[in-house]
Design a protein around this motif. Sequence first.
Motif, short mmCIF file in Angstrom:
data_model
loop_
_atom_site.label_atom_id
_atom_site.label_comp_id
_atom_site.label_asym_id
_atom_site.label_seq_id
_atom_site.Cartn_x
_atom_site.Cartn_y
_atom_site.Cartn_z
N MET A 98 53.33 60.26 108.06
CA MET A 98 53.79 60.34 106.67
C MET A 98 52.62 60.23 105.69
O MET A 98 52.61 60.90 104.65
CB MET A 98 54.83 59.26 106.39
N VAL A 99 51.63 59.40 106.01
CA VAL A 99 50.46 59.27 105.13
C VAL A 99 49.70 60.60 105.09
O VAL A 99 49.30 61.05 104.01
CB VAL A 99 49.55 58.12 105.61
N PHE A 100 49.50 61.23 106.23
CA PHE A 100 48.79 62.51 106.24
C PHE A 100 49.58 63.60 105.55
O PHE A 100 49.02 64.41 104.82
CB PHE A 100 48.46 62.93 107.67
N ARG A 101 50.89 63.61 105.73
CA ARG A 101 51.70 64.63 105.06
C ARG A 101 51.69 64.41 103.55
O ARG A 101 51.66 65.37 102.78
CB ARG A 101 53.14 64.58 105.57
N ARG A 102 51.72 63.17 103.12
CA ARG A 102 51.70 62.87 101.69
C ARG A 102 50.36 63.26 101.07
O ARG A 102 50.29 63.72 99.94
CB ARG A 102 51.98 61.39 101.45
N GLY A 103 49.29 63.08 101.82
CA GLY A 103 47.97 63.45 101.33
C GLY A 103 47.83 64.95 101.14
O GLY A 103 47.12 65.40 100.25
N LYS A 104 48.51 65.74 101.95
CA LYS A 104 48.43 67.18 101.84
C LYS A 104 49.40 67.75 100.82
O LYS A 104 49.28 68.90 100.43
CB LYS A 104 48.71 67.82 103.20
N ALA A 105 50.37 66.97 100.40
CA ALA A 105 51.38 67.45 99.47
C ALA A 105 50.77 67.66 98.09
O ALA A 105 49.70 67.17 97.77
CB ALA A 105 52.54 66.45 99.37
N ASP A 106 51.47 68.41 97.26
CA ASP A 106 51.01 68.64 95.88
C ASP A 106 51.00 67.32 95.12
O ASP A 106 51.71 66.38 95.44
CB ASP A 106 51.95 69.61 95.18
N GLU A 107 50.19 67.29 94.08
CA GLU A 107 50.07 66.10 93.27
C GLU A 107 51.37 65.85 92.51
O GLU A 107 52.04 66.78 92.07
CB GLU A 107 48.93 66.25 92.28
N CYS A 108 51.69 64.59 92.33
CA CYS A 108 52.88 64.27 91.56
C CYS A 108 52.53 64.28 90.06
O CYS A 108 51.37 64.39 89.68
CB CYS A 108 53.45 62.93 91.99
N GLU A 109 53.52 64.17 89.24
CA GLU A 109 53.33 64.26 87.79
C GLU A 109 52.41 63.15 87.26
O GLU A 109 51.60 63.38 86.36
CB GLU A 109 54.69 64.19 87.08
N VAL A 110 52.54 61.96 87.81
CA VAL A 110 51.72 60.84 87.33
C VAL A 110 50.25 61.11 87.59
O VAL A 110 49.40 60.88 86.71
CB VAL A 110 52.17 59.52 88.01
N GLU A 111 49.92 61.61 88.78
CA GLU A 111 48.53 61.91 89.08
C GLU A 111 47.98 63.01 88.18
O GLU A 111 46.83 62.98 87.76
CB GLU A 111 48.39 62.30 90.54
N LYS A 112 48.80 64.01 87.84
CA LYS A 112 48.38 65.07 86.94
C LYS A 112 48.08 64.51 85.55
O LYS A 112 47.09 64.87 84.92
CB LYS A 112 49.45 66.15 86.84
N LEU A 113 48.94 63.61 85.07
CA LEU A 113 48.72 63.02 83.75
C LEU A 113 47.46 62.16 83.73
O LEU A 113 46.72 62.16 82.75
CB LEU A 113 49.94 62.19 83.34
N ILE A 114 47.22 61.42 84.81
CA ILE A 114 46.02 60.58 84.88
C ILE A 114 44.77 61.45 84.84
O ILE A 114 43.81 61.14 84.12
CB ILE A 114 46.05 59.70 86.15
N LYS A 115 44.76 62.55 85.56
CA LYS A 115 43.61 63.45 85.53
C LYS A 115 43.43 64.08 84.16
O LYS A 115 42.31 64.24 83.68
CB LYS A 115 43.76 64.54 86.59
N GLU A 116 44.53 64.42 83.49
CA GLU A 116 44.45 65.02 82.16
C GLU A 116 43.84 64.04 81.17
O GLU A 116 42.98 64.41 80.37
CB GLU A 116 45.85 65.44 81.72
N VAL A 117 44.25 62.79 81.22
CA VAL A 117 43.70 61.78 80.31
C VAL A 117 42.23 61.54 80.61
O VAL A 117 41.41 61.39 79.70
CB VAL A 117 44.52 60.47 80.42
N ALA A 118 41.86 61.52 81.89
CA ALA A 118 40.46 61.33 82.25
C ALA A 118 39.60 62.48 81.74
O ALA A 118 38.47 62.27 81.28
CB ALA A 118 40.33 61.19 83.76
N GLU A 119 40.10 63.70 81.80
CA GLU A 119 39.35 64.84 81.28
C GLU A 119 39.20 64.77 79.77
O GLU A 119 38.15 65.13 79.23
CB GLU A 119 40.03 66.15 81.68
N GLU A 120 40.21 64.31 79.07
CA GLU A 120 40.11 64.17 77.61
C GLU A 120 39.09 63.12 77.24
O GLU A 120 38.38 63.26 76.24
CB GLU A 120 41.48 63.80 77.03
#
Length: 82
Positions: free
Chosen positions: A32-54
């Motif tokens: 399950m850990v490996f499958r979760r790592g390969k899955a698409d990013e969730c919304e929270v991770e996308k928002l965190i990356k967006e704020v970091a880029e800003e």
Amino acid sequence: MTGAFNESDALAITMLVVLALSFGCVLLIVVMVFRRGKADECEVEKLIKEVAEEDRKPEKAGPVDESASRQPWERKEDWWRG
């Protein structure tokens, strides 16, 4: 004789079943850990990356107005010099 197994055989078989179930649970967690790592990013991770880029983007360069960045209750940096 009550069956093909005696008490010590039943204990050994029970321990093997418990051991197999334990390894199965650990294997399931690892899969399950490996499958979760390969899955698409969730919304929270996308928002965190967006704020970091800003935060990385440089702000507009220009004259710095110290009075605008200070709150009304703050003193100047060299207030103690008099």
